[in-house]
Design an enzyme around this catalytic site. Structure first.
Site, short mmCIF file in Angstrom:
data_model
loop_
_atom_site.label_atom_id
_atom_site.label_comp_id
_atom_site.label_asym_id
_atom_site.label_seq_id
_atom_site.Cartn_x
_atom_site.Cartn_y
_atom_site.Cartn_z
N HIS A 109 44.50 45.16 41.00
CA HIS A 109 45.91 45.01 40.63
C HIS A 109 46.62 44.19 41.71
O HIS A 109 46.45 44.46 42.90
CB HIS A 109 46.57 46.39 40.48
CG HIS A 109 48.02 46.30 40.12
ND1 HIS A 109 48.45 46.05 38.83
CD2 HIS A 109 49.13 46.41 40.88
CE1 HIS A 109 49.77 46.01 38.83
NE2 HIS A 109 50.21 46.22 40.05
N SER A 136 45.34 45.49 45.34
CA SER A 136 44.69 46.79 45.48
C SER A 136 43.54 46.90 44.49
O SER A 136 43.62 46.39 43.38
CB SER A 136 45.67 47.93 45.16
OG SER A 136 46.85 47.84 45.94
C1 GAR Z 1 44.66 39.01 38.72
O1 GAR Z 1 45.70 38.63 39.58
C2 GAR Z 1 44.59 40.51 38.58
O2 GAR Z 1 44.87 41.20 39.77
C3 GAR Z 1 45.67 40.75 37.56
O3 GAR Z 1 45.53 39.71 36.64
C4 GAR Z 1 44.98 38.57 37.29
C5 GAR Z 1 43.74 38.15 36.55
O4 GAR Z 1 43.24 36.95 37.04
N1 GAR Z 1 45.54 42.02 36.95
C6 GAR Z 1 46.57 42.72 36.50
O5 GAR Z 1 47.72 42.33 36.54
C7 GAR Z 1 46.20 44.05 35.88
N2 GAR Z 1 47.37 44.82 35.59
P1 GAR Z 1 41.80 36.46 36.64
O6 GAR Z 1 41.70 36.59 35.12
O7 GAR Z 1 41.74 35.04 37.07
O8 GAR Z 1 40.80 37.34 37.34
#
Ligand code: GAR
Length: 210
Positions: A109, A136
């Site tokens: 997150h 986190s």
């Molecule tokens: C990341 O920043 C992750 O931490 C966040 O979405 C993005 C996904 O990026 N997750 C959340 O917000 C979960 N509530 P990615 O698809 O490039 O890994």
């Protein structure tokens, strides 16, 4: 090796970090399946490019969250993962599925939990005037972004940051955070007992700063 199933809704850069680490032999893990709630998620393509089975299940075909998750988790169970990693998976998981798998589902997150749960975390941090932000990795509980936090990385907020620039710096640090955390989990030194994290058999007093 740790058998990992990954849930992803979108871009999949965290998934790619895992695939790359496994590919170069720096993480003692195997990605045994990638699952998405969106048929067009780039994450699915990334998985298939790495030769991994990728499955999309559309929530619209189900009556409610519980029915959707029951089907999704039946597909996940079929690949027998040790660990389920939510990497940019943007749906809340139903409590019944989460509680059936204590200590086996983690989520990354983009905030220093318990601060800034939910969406638009970078804007939330800026709006709150935070001088420090980050990411986190936590065990998933039925509450949104609410389970015990295993590891974090801190990222300073720099004058002139907007949500995009801050978010980009956080994302760069998410990938190593997730990989270091997965390495720890692969070493089997971490457990969850009564919703509390244990490291080497001792209760974890505070999130690990990785
Ligand atoms: C990341 O920043 C992750 O931490 C966040 O979405 C993005 C996904 O990026 N997750 C959340 O917000 C979960 N509530 P990615 O698809 O490039 O890994």
């Amino acid at each position: 090796p740790l058998r990992i199933a990954v849930l992803a809704s979108g871009r999949g850069s965290n998934l790619q970090a895992i695939l790359d680490a496994v590919g170069r032999g720096s993480l003692a893990a195997e990605v045994v399946g990638v699952f998405s709630d969106r048929t067009r998620a780039t994450a699915l393509e990334r998985a298939r490019n790495a030769g991994i089975t990728a499955t999309a299940v559309k929530p619209s075909g189900f009556g409610n969250r519980e029915q959707f998750d029951e089907h999704l988790f039946s597909l996940i169970d079929a690949v027998h993962p040790d660990l389920i990693v939510c990497a940019g998976y943007m749906r809340l998981l139903s409590g019944i599925q989460v509680m059936a798998r204590p200590g086996r589902i983690i989520n990354i997150h983009p905030s220093l939990l318990p601060a800034f749960k939910g969406l638009h975390t970078h804007q939330q941090a800026l709006d709150a005037g935070a001088s420090e932000h980050g990411a986190s990795v936590h065990f998933v509980s039925p509450e949104l972004d609410g389970g015990p936090v295993l590891s974090q990385v801190r990222v300073p907020v720099i004058p002139g940051d907007d949500a995009e620039r801050l978010g980009r710096r956080v994302l760069e640090r998410e990938h190593p955070l997730l990989l270091a955390t997965l390495a720890l989990l692969a070493s089997r030194r971490v457990g969850v007992v009564d919703h509390r994290i244990q490291l080497d058999g001792e209760p974890l007093a505070a999130p690990l700063l990785l």
